[in-house]
Structure formats: structure tokens, C-alpha cells
Scaffold this motif. Sequence first.
Motif, PDB file in Angstrom:
ATOM      1  N   ASP A  73       1.263  -5.096   2.042  1.00 40.20           N
ATOM      2  CA  ASP A  73       1.912  -6.411   1.957  1.00 40.20           C
ATOM      3  C   ASP A  73       1.214  -7.351   0.988  1.00 40.20           C
ATOM      4  OD1 ASP A  73      -0.401  -7.056   3.287  1.00 40.20           O
ATOM      5  OD2 ASP A  73       0.558  -7.743   5.129  1.00 40.20           O
ATOM      6  N   ARG A 101      -3.796  -4.310   1.115  1.00 38.98           N
ATOM      7  CA  ARG A 101      -2.770  -3.715   1.975  1.00 38.98           C
ATOM      8  C   ARG A 101      -1.425  -3.667   1.259  1.00 38.98           C
ATOM      9  NH1 ARG A 101      -3.081  -6.355   7.899  1.00 38.98           N
ATOM     10  NH2 ARG A 101      -1.348  -7.481   6.935  1.00 38.98           N
ATOM     11  N   GLN A 105      -2.014  -8.258   1.112  1.00 38.47           N
ATOM     12  CA  GLN A 105      -3.181  -8.962   1.644  1.00 38.47           C
ATOM     13  C   GLN A 105      -4.464  -8.334   1.133  1.00 38.47           C
ATOM     14  OE1 GLN A 105      -3.524  -9.437   5.969  1.00 38.47           O
ATOM     15  NE2 GLN A 105      -5.742  -9.583   5.726  1.00 38.47           N
ATOM     16  N   GLY A 135       8.284   0.934   0.596  1.00 40.50           N
ATOM     17  CA  GLY A 135       7.689  -0.305   0.116  1.00 40.50           C
ATOM     18  C   GLY A 135       6.378  -0.021  -0.597  1.00 40.50           C
TER      19      GLY A 135
END
Length: 441
Positions: free
Chosen positions: A178, A176, A180, A139
Motif C-alpha cells: 500500500d 508495503r 507505507q 495490486g
Amino acid sequence: MTTTRFAPSPTGYIHVGNLRTALMNYLIARKAGGTFILRIDDTDPERSKEEYVDAIKQDLEWLGLHWDKVERQSDRLDRYAEAADKLREMGRFYEAFETPTELDLKRKKQLNMGKPPVYDRAALNLSDAEKDALRAERGNGVWRFKLDHERIEWTDGILGDISIDAASVSDPVLIRGDGQVLYTIASVVDDTEMGVTDVVRGSDHVTNTATQIQIIEALGGQCPRFAHHSLLTGPLGEALSKRLGTLALRDLREQGVQPMALLSLMARLGSSDPVELRSDMAELIEGFDVNRFGAAPTKFDVQDLFPLTAKHLQSLPLTDVADAVEDAGVPADLAEPFWAMARENITTLADLKGWWELCRDGAEPLIADEDREFIAEAVALLPDGPFDGETWGTWTKAVKEATGRKGKGLFMPLRKALTGMERGPEMAALLPLLQVIRARG
């Protein structure tokens, strides 16, 4: 114009450690006639709760720390994205893919070699194909700011001259995997765009400040004046971190701590000035100077708040405590003399109820065997009611003449018989309020 901010995360209730930061920034702004911003750091959608936003506002309002405007970082995500793009264009922002386990192994290896545990910038050597492969496998990576390896220096408002070698610090993660956005970049963008001139925060942020100075400069911003206050410890020097949950402002409020007592302590704790109860916010503002605070860990004892609370309550007129007196059950016609009697003998307003119960219901007499005849004779000499402020003096004079007792031998047995206690309010003020005896009279 002087502009400061308090930037709490709405992930829990604010505690005494947060208050210290909020108060210092508030006092700096108010003393300079500037602006105090409440900035809600809610970029973490998982942990941020609206109930905590409301609670933060309620706690600050209870203390009288009124903000000039509210900002929410969740409303400014586009501004952080633009800043990130600018850093990428400058070659100061790079994606890294190490797992926490891999980073931990790297740190241990560096420590074993006697080197500082700093991120080794391995991600800078990845080819585009390697990055694509890692994204497919793991990811998106985290985005790190590439520090210039030079000394970062500033004159701190509390700590003095600070110099940190950027090579001894890991390139900070700003976004981050993800997506954030982390505080480090959000705070820089906000401070720059909101014109923040002064930042006071805990000394655990010193390294963070160093990296933020480079980010501010990279984005073309103006660095604010920084000051890092000492961290609070318990009364024995122990870490407060495990106890902060019990030192939330709403818990202190529930225990009866008065706002001015709390503010008076926190505005001086750790400074070269003595802690003194102030009567209002204007006094706190006038006497505040961030440069008078020291760097050493500062001991905080919650018990210190209660003598200050008691002293503050003693200074208040009935109008300021009328609701509490009424809630204790005191009839309106007795409120004034009751408060005059009780205020010197309470620690918090919750103590009023006990004093009213004594006045209304009486107490179990505390009579030593050798005093029983004396008390019986004294009670027989009690004048007819209603009692007033002169009754105690008139009565004890008559008892003295009849029994020959005087001083402590006269007054203490009478107090213990009437109140069941050895200490308490002036009996001249209490006697007219003792309804059981007044009814007998």
C-alpha cells in the motif's frame, strides 16, 4: 558530536520497556554533552494518533527527559522515496507479490526440509510481463532489499562481537504494497541524515540491525555504534508482553510512583551496578555506562518502585510537596509539622490524605480489655493544650510514675488508643497534630 534518538510509534502509550530504550539513549547523549532527538515514528497513518504523540511528550517531560529537537517521520517521506529510488538503481530493491498464505506455505516447506525459513527470492525470476499480470491481479507488491549473502559483523556495546550470516535472513520488506514505508528503511535514512552516532535498543532488534547495516552501507552512510539491551521479564521470568498495557508510564504515575524512583531503577536494572536511589538527573548521568549492562533477560517487578518512591519522598522538603499537602486538606499553618511527621510514613503522596484524616478526625481507639483502666488513668493525666513536641514526653513520664508501666507496656497501649494502629509516626510529632485530642485539651 554524540547524537542519540528515541523513536517511539504514536500507536499507544509508552511503557517501561520503551522507557529503558529512551533513558539509555538520553543518558549517553547527556553524558557526552551531545544531542538527544525525539523522533516520532508515524509512517503508519492508520494507527498513528496525535493524542499519543502528545502523551509521549507528556510522559518524557514528567520524567525530565528533555529532548533537543523533535523530528516526525511523516514529514520525511520524500527522503525515504529518494533512498528507495537509489536502491532500485543499484539493483538492491525488488518487488515481490507473494500473499501471506503463500509465504507461510514456503516457510513450512523449508522447515520440513530442515532449512531456515528464509524468503527464496522467487520474485527475482519474474519477467516484466509476469509482474504486470500480478499487479493487475493482486495490486502493487512489497519492495524487498536484496541482501548480500555475506557475514554481517559489528561490536555491540552490550552483546559484544556479533556475526550474522545474511544468507540466514530473509530479504527485508522496506515498503508495503500500500506504499507505507516501514521502520527498517526510514530509520536508516534518518539515522544517516541526522548524524546519529549511537543507537541503543532492545535485543529483539539484533537481526534487524544486521540488515540495516547493509542498507546503511548501500546508501553510503556511516554506521552508528549499536548496543542491544536485554528484554524485560516479569519477576518470575515470565514474558512482559501481555502485561505492558498495565505498565504504561501514565499508569505508574497514577499509582504515585515518583520520577526519580523510576529513573533510578531503570538506569541500573540489568547492569552490574546495584540499584540505588539517585537524588537528581546529574547523578544518573554521571554514573551511567552502557557497557556495564548484560545480555540476560532482566526481571522487572513494579513493586520495587514503591520502596524507592517512599525513600525519595522522605528526602524532600515541604516546598517540593506543598501542593500535595494542601490537596490532602492540611491547613497552611500545620503544613510544615504535618509533613515532618508524615513523610517517614508514606509510600506515595496519596497516603497523605489518610494521615491528615487521622489528625483531623481521630481514629477508632484500639484498646485491649486489660488496658482499659490504664488508658482511662492515662487520659486523665493528659496535660492541657496546646500540645507541642514536648507534650508526649511529659505526659508519658507522668503516666509512668502514676501507673508503674514502662517500655512497650507503656507506649504501645497509648499509641493504639490514640491512633488505632500499632505502628506509625513518632508520637511526639503526631500528638500536636491530633486535633480531636488537642480540642479536648
